[in-house]
Design an enzyme around this catalytic site. Sequence first.
Site, PDB file in Angstrom:
ATOM      1  CG  ASP A  37      24.958  17.053   3.925  1.00  0.00           C
ATOM      2  OD1 ASP A  37      24.764  18.199   4.698  1.00  0.00           O
ATOM      3  OD2 ASP A  37      26.088  16.830   3.570  1.00  0.00           O
ATOM      4  NE  ARG A  91      28.466   5.629  -2.330  1.00  0.00           N
ATOM      5  CZ  ARG A  91      28.371   5.814  -0.996  1.00  0.00           C
ATOM      6  NH1 ARG A  91      27.351   5.080  -0.396  1.00  0.00           N
ATOM      7  NH2 ARG A  91      28.939   6.576  -0.201  1.00  0.00           N
ATOM      8  CG  ASP A 103      30.846   7.592  -2.919  1.00  0.00           C
ATOM      9  OD1 ASP A 103      31.151   6.683  -3.389  1.00  0.00           O
ATOM     10  OD2 ASP A 103      30.895   8.125  -1.746  1.00  0.00           O
ATOM     11  CB  SER A 127      33.106  12.747   5.460  1.00  0.00           C
ATOM     12  OG  SER A 127      32.349  11.938   4.612  1.00  0.00           O
TER      13      SER A 127
HETATM   14  N1  ARG Z   1      37.261   7.218  -1.053  1.00  0.00           N
HETATM   15  C1  ARG Z   1      36.402   6.173  -1.055  1.00  0.00           C
HETATM   16  C2  ARG Z   1      35.741   5.757  -2.252  1.00  0.00           C
HETATM   17  O1  ARG Z   1      35.699   6.611  -3.076  1.00  0.00           O
HETATM   18  C3  ARG Z   1      35.282   6.469   0.208  1.00  0.00           C
HETATM   19  C4  ARG Z   1      34.302   7.557  -0.119  1.00  0.00           C
HETATM   20  C5  ARG Z   1      33.509   7.261   1.114  1.00  0.00           C
HETATM   21  N2  ARG Z   1      32.744   8.519   1.469  1.00  0.00           N
HETATM   22  C6  ARG Z   1      32.693   9.108   2.783  1.00  0.00           C
HETATM   23  N3  ARG Z   1      31.980   9.823   2.748  1.00  0.00           N
HETATM   24  N4  ARG Z   1      33.575   8.930   3.417  1.00  0.00           N
HETATM   25  O2  ARG Z   1      35.424   4.859  -2.514  1.00  0.00           O
END
Ligand code: ARG
Length: 404
Positions: free
Chosen positions: A14, A95, A124, A175
């Site tokens: 991506d 992040r 995110d 993912s």
């Molecule tokens: N749900 C988790 C969070 O918001 C993990 C998100 C991670 N992203 C992914 N592409 N798996 O902290």
Amino acid sequence: MTERIVLAYSGGLDTSVAIGWIHEATGADVVAMAVDVGQDGEDLETIRQRALDCGAVEAYVADARDEFAEEYCMAGLKANTLYMDAYPNVSALSRPIIAKHLVRAARQFGATTVAHGCTGKGNDQVRFEVSLTSLAPDLKCIAPVRDLALTREAAIEYAERNELPIVTTKTNPFSVDQNVWGRAVETGFLEDIWNGPTKDVYEYTDDPAFPPPADEVTITFEKGIPTKIDGRAVTPLEAIVELNQRAGAQGIGRIDIVEDRLVGIKSREVYEAPGAMTLIAAHRELENITLEREQARFKKQVEQRWTELVYDGQWYSPLKQNLDSFIDDSQEYVSGEIRMVLHGGRATVEGRRSDSTLYDFGLATYDEGQTFDQSAARGFIDIFGLSSKQAAARDVRFGKDKLK
Ligand code: ARG
């Protein structure tokens, strides 16, 4: 000079495609920014070269593993961070540091806009953009995958048409987001929440049903931070890495939950965080002997609020900073050693010792030589129970029968 946009670049499909998309959509030159937060994938040089091969004019790469461990993971550890009592905020902790490096790169390369590859459905995007707003309110932010509706199919098509040096055929069903604090896996087969995770979901942990022999580990903490493992001095990063290996081999730290996202969606997430979960278990038990009771009770509420703020992308917010002050202050006496047995999916505390313990053998023991004045308990209970006694007497006057 052509305008520049700094893109948070992972090296994946991506964001590789996003380099060209952003350039075509805006006319700006794209600078790729990648940080190593211990995701344990390709080396930074490979990622830098791929970014340049995909059309980036410059690449900013930073080894942020120690910074991430010391300033982000350790803050999470001191807060015993577990969102919904389960998830140690793996992605949420990464992040804000990525956002910080995005801003550094934007300043270094004279960019007025930054970009990330998040979709519009997750947490995110919020974490990046709210962090960016706090750190650099002047910067604009774009999100091509979300705002230009970049689908996976379109990304593959674009990569093939432009012969980008990126693997497009291997369709990963999941993912994944990972760093040294843990690994998050979602989508695909896991979206049916009745389906159990298959073996291929896991990378940081081995199957706890077939563990190697039990592994005893002693972790030394100073003011809430791990400083030694089995008597050997370690940095926070080394502590997490070593426990990822040792607890991971025992299948510790697998988490499978349906979680409440900030954007209102319930989503199924599978996590593995062997080092984080082991450290949190040890740290909590050390707090059990070193925090005073009222302080411990109150800290629990602070931890909950801190964890929600961090999950919700408020890392740089005033309230989060205020709570950090409380949490840091609470760690003054959280020093000592925890001995644990790692085995078959569990990290079990078996021993604890500390120079600053509040555990008093003389007060606790039922054997000879105890120092607690039991005769004082009676008067304490009389007064402690007085308001209940008064209320009960009123019930009797009004004929209320509590046994019915
Ligand atoms: N749900 C988790 C969070 O918001 C993990 C998100 C991670 N992203 C992914 N592409 N798996 O902290």
